[in-house]
Design an enzyme around this catalytic site. Structure first.
Site, PDB file in Angstrom:
ATOM      1  N   SER A 238       0.854  -1.182   0.000  1.00 16.13           N
ATOM      2  CA  SER A 238       0.000   0.000   0.000  1.00 16.13           C
ATOM      3  C   SER A 238       0.891   1.232   0.000  1.00 16.13           C
ATOM      4  O   SER A 238       2.111   1.144   0.035  1.00 16.13           O
ATOM      5  CB  SER A 238      -0.917   0.006   1.223  1.00 16.13           C
ATOM      6  OG  SER A 238      -0.158   0.184   2.413  1.00 16.13           O
ATOM      7  N   LYS A 239       0.271   2.396  -0.001  1.00 19.82           N
ATOM      8  CA  LYS A 239       1.025   3.647  -0.079  1.00 19.82           C
ATOM      9  C   LYS A 239       1.902   3.879   1.147  1.00 19.82           C
ATOM     10  O   LYS A 239       2.804   4.700   1.116  1.00 19.82           O
ATOM     11  CB  LYS A 239       0.064   4.821  -0.296  1.00 19.82           C
ATOM     12  CG  LYS A 239      -0.535   4.847  -1.689  1.00 19.82           C
ATOM     13  CD  LYS A 239      -1.308   6.123  -1.931  1.00 19.82           C
ATOM     14  CE  LYS A 239      -1.907   6.152  -3.322  1.00 19.82           C
ATOM     15  NZ  LYS A 239      -0.883   6.162  -4.383  1.00 19.82           N
ATOM     16  N   ARG A 240       1.626   3.181   2.246  1.00 16.05           N
ATOM     17  CA  ARG A 240       2.496   3.362   3.418  1.00 16.05           C
ATOM     18  C   ARG A 240       3.865   2.712   3.183  1.00 16.05           C
ATOM     19  O   ARG A 240       4.825   3.023   3.878  1.00 16.05           O
ATOM     20  CB  ARG A 240       1.837   2.778   4.674  1.00 16.05           C
ATOM     21  CG  ARG A 240       1.782   1.266   4.728  1.00 16.05           C
ATOM     22  CD  ARG A 240       1.182   0.774   6.039  1.00 16.05           C
ATOM     23  NE  ARG A 240       1.136  -0.671   6.111  1.00 16.05           N
ATOM     24  CZ  ARG A 240       0.154  -1.411   5.598  1.00 16.05           C
ATOM     25  NH1 ARG A 240      -0.852  -0.814   4.990  1.00 16.05           N
ATOM     26  NH2 ARG A 240       0.170  -2.722   5.702  1.00 16.05           N
ATOM     27  N   HIS A 241       3.940   1.792   2.210  1.00 17.69           N
ATOM     28  CA  HIS A 241       5.221   1.144   1.911  1.00 17.69           C
ATOM     29  C   HIS A 241       5.992   1.899   0.836  1.00 17.69           C
ATOM     30  O   HIS A 241       7.197   2.110   0.942  1.00 17.69           O
ATOM     31  CB  HIS A 241       4.978  -0.292   1.415  1.00 17.69           C
ATOM     32  CG  HIS A 241       4.248  -1.159   2.389  1.00 17.69           C
ATOM     33  ND1 HIS A 241       2.962  -1.577   2.176  1.00 17.69           N
ATOM     34  CD2 HIS A 241       4.620  -1.669   3.587  1.00 17.69           C
ATOM     35  CE1 HIS A 241       2.577  -2.334   3.202  1.00 17.69           C
ATOM     36  NE2 HIS A 241       3.559  -2.401   4.063  1.00 17.69           N
ATOM     37  N   GLU A 248       3.161   6.461 -11.098  1.00 15.59           N
ATOM     38  CA  GLU A 248       4.066   7.129 -10.160  1.00 15.59           C
ATOM     39  C   GLU A 248       5.510   6.720 -10.406  1.00 15.59           C
ATOM     40  O   GLU A 248       6.417   7.553 -10.359  1.00 15.59           O
ATOM     41  CB  GLU A 248       3.662   6.798  -8.729  1.00 15.59           C
ATOM     42  CG  GLU A 248       2.377   7.462  -8.263  1.00 15.59           C
ATOM     43  CD  GLU A 248       1.965   7.006  -6.876  1.00 15.59           C
ATOM     44  OE1 GLU A 248       2.196   7.760  -5.908  1.00 15.59           O
ATOM     45  OE2 GLU A 248       1.411   5.892  -6.755  1.00 15.59           O
TER      46      GLU A 248
END
Length: 466
Positions: A238-241, A248
């Site tokens: 996810s974007k936390r990783h 992107e």
């Protein structure tokens, strides 16, 4: 022998996820390895969340990275009549029934089952009532009450599901719209799909879909359920990783070939080379060699592979890839008089094109931000070395890399100074940091007057702050 046909079936509820690219890649490669077809369908029945903007992003992203489908994509939102016709066929063959159970009854039933330690599932109350079609009544598939489904999976081997643990799933909602499982099965048949390659989170869906296939008299399919793409904490990426969309990574300056190289290694580790291209993968890939364990996405691995793919580019191709990133910095690389020498000397200065572009700024624009730690370490509040070098550089009449290196060597010997004591102050003056090619080459990449000017700028700054 039947032609191999695979498909990638994203939902247009967001931009193309890097995990989705890996799924598309394995479908594409498997099809091409077997001289088959790779297809795409857009599963856009979720009208509330699906958008044409996301659909365009997905299709454009697949095309940009070289995974274009062999036929025009289809949209589930345009195929409702086909699904309802299939549902009617199942009903007419007495393999489905209408159910009138209310939401309240179903919630209480599941609550009671959980309280008794049972698996929550529909209890079949309406199965033999032979109810007519009415508004708000759902259509359920009659799942066999006994026996088992054996899923033959290329990755996981045989997986056995007991029919007693599979309840009568809904294939048409109360408003008459088809559910995911029915659409999925019908489309696979209509598109001629032979092999379903998808994430392991779909494994539990497969026996349900096999029952729908059998009810419709469709042929059996091949399956491969891939390990999920995980972050370093072994949770779903996810974007936390890290960044999660293909777009992107492309905007950061990663090459498509390096992205595919990295994604291919998420679950597949065979093959002779660590660095490879799509045609190599098509030649070497075997779906049965995909591992079962979750595949951890490591950005440092992507950085390494991208640097290798960048290094394999010709100078002209490297410049072509680099130019858009320089344009973002308002720089036209063709204005530099020694552009080829500059690019060759700096092409390995970063692991992405955006980082190389950033490192090249100082060769086109005045230094605005100096590395303060570098100044404190190598210069302090004394400009003596810079003043001495300014004088020698101003007086030299031979502006070549070799003569400039000799000038620096003579000065170090004259003053009995170590290389960092001489080279780093000058490097900071020219680039703002201590990172650049060899110092003689770095100076040569500038005009003589520009080198003197930059030394003056740093001397002035030191005097102002001392």
């Amino acid at each position: 022998m039947k032609k191999v046909i695979t498909r990638f079936a994203p939902s247009p509820t967001g931009t193309l996820h890097i995990g989705g690219v890996r799924t598309a890649l394995f479908n594409y490669v498997y099809a091409k390895k077997h001289n088959g077809l790779f297809l795409v369908r857009i599963e856009d029945t979720d009208r509330a969340r699906s958008t044409k903007e996301f659909e365009k992003n997905i299709l454009d992203s697949l095309h940009s990275i070289g995974l274009s489908p062999d036929q025009s994509p289809i949209n589930q939102s345009e195929r409702n009549d086909i699904y309802t016709s299939a549902a009617q066929k199942i009903l007419d063959s007495n393999q489905a029934y209408y159910c009138e159970c209310s939401v309240e009854r179903l919630e209480k039933m599941r609550s009671d089952q959980q309280a008794n330690g049972q698996k929550p599932q529909y209890d079949g109350r309406c199965r033999e009532l032979k109810l007519e079609k009415l508004e708000k009544r759902v259509l359920r598939l009659k799942t066999p009450l006994e026996g088992e489904v054996i899923l033959k999976d290329f990755v996981r081997g045989d997986i056995v599901f007991n029919n007693s643990e599979l309840d009568d799933l809904i294939i048409l909602r109360g408003d008459g719209t088809p559910t995911y499982h029915l659409c999925n099965v019908v489309d696979d048949y209509e598109q001629g799909v032979t092999t379903v390659i998808r994430g392991e989170d779909h494994t539990s869906n497969t026996p349900r879909q096999i029952h729908i296939q059998k009810a419709l008299g469709y042929p059996e399919l091949e399956y491969a359920h891939l390990p999920l793409v995980l972050g370093e904490d072994k949770k779903r990426l996810s974007k936390r990783h890290a960044a999660t969309s293909l777009e992107e990574y492309q905007e950061l300056g990663y090459l498509d070939s390096a992205i595919l190289n990295t994604l291919a290694r998420l679950g597949w580790s065979k093959g002779e080379s660590e660095v490879f291209y799509l045609e190599d993968l098509i030649r070497d890939f075997e779906i049965s060699e995909v591992q079962k364990a979750g595949a951890i996405f490591d950005i440092t691995k992507l950085d390494f592979l991208n640097s290798q793919h960048m290094a394999n580019l010709s100078l002209e191709d490297f410049k072509s890839f680099l130019k858009p990133f320089m344009v973002k910095l308002a720089i036209d690389i063709d204005t530099h008089p020694k552009i080829d020498l500059l690019i060759e000397s700096m092409r390995s200065s970063g692991t992405t094109f955006s980082s190389v572009a950033s490192n090249l700024q100082c060769f086109f624009l005045d230094v605005e931000n100096y590395n303060e730690n570098a100044i404190n370490k190598f210069i302090g509040d004394s400009s003596e070395v810079l003043t001495d070098l300014r004088s020698k550089i101003s007086d030299t009449s031979n502006w070549t890399e070799e003569s400039l290196d000799s000038l620096l060597l003579e000065y170090r010997e004259e003053k009995n100074l170590k290389i960092p004591q001489v080279n780093q102050p000058l490097r900071i003056a020219l680039t703002g940091s201590t990172n650049s090619p060899s110092l003689g080459l770095t100076m040569f990449l500038f005009d003589q007057s520009e080198v003197v000017k930059r030394i003056n700028d740093l001397i002035d700054r030191i005097h102002k702050e001392s």
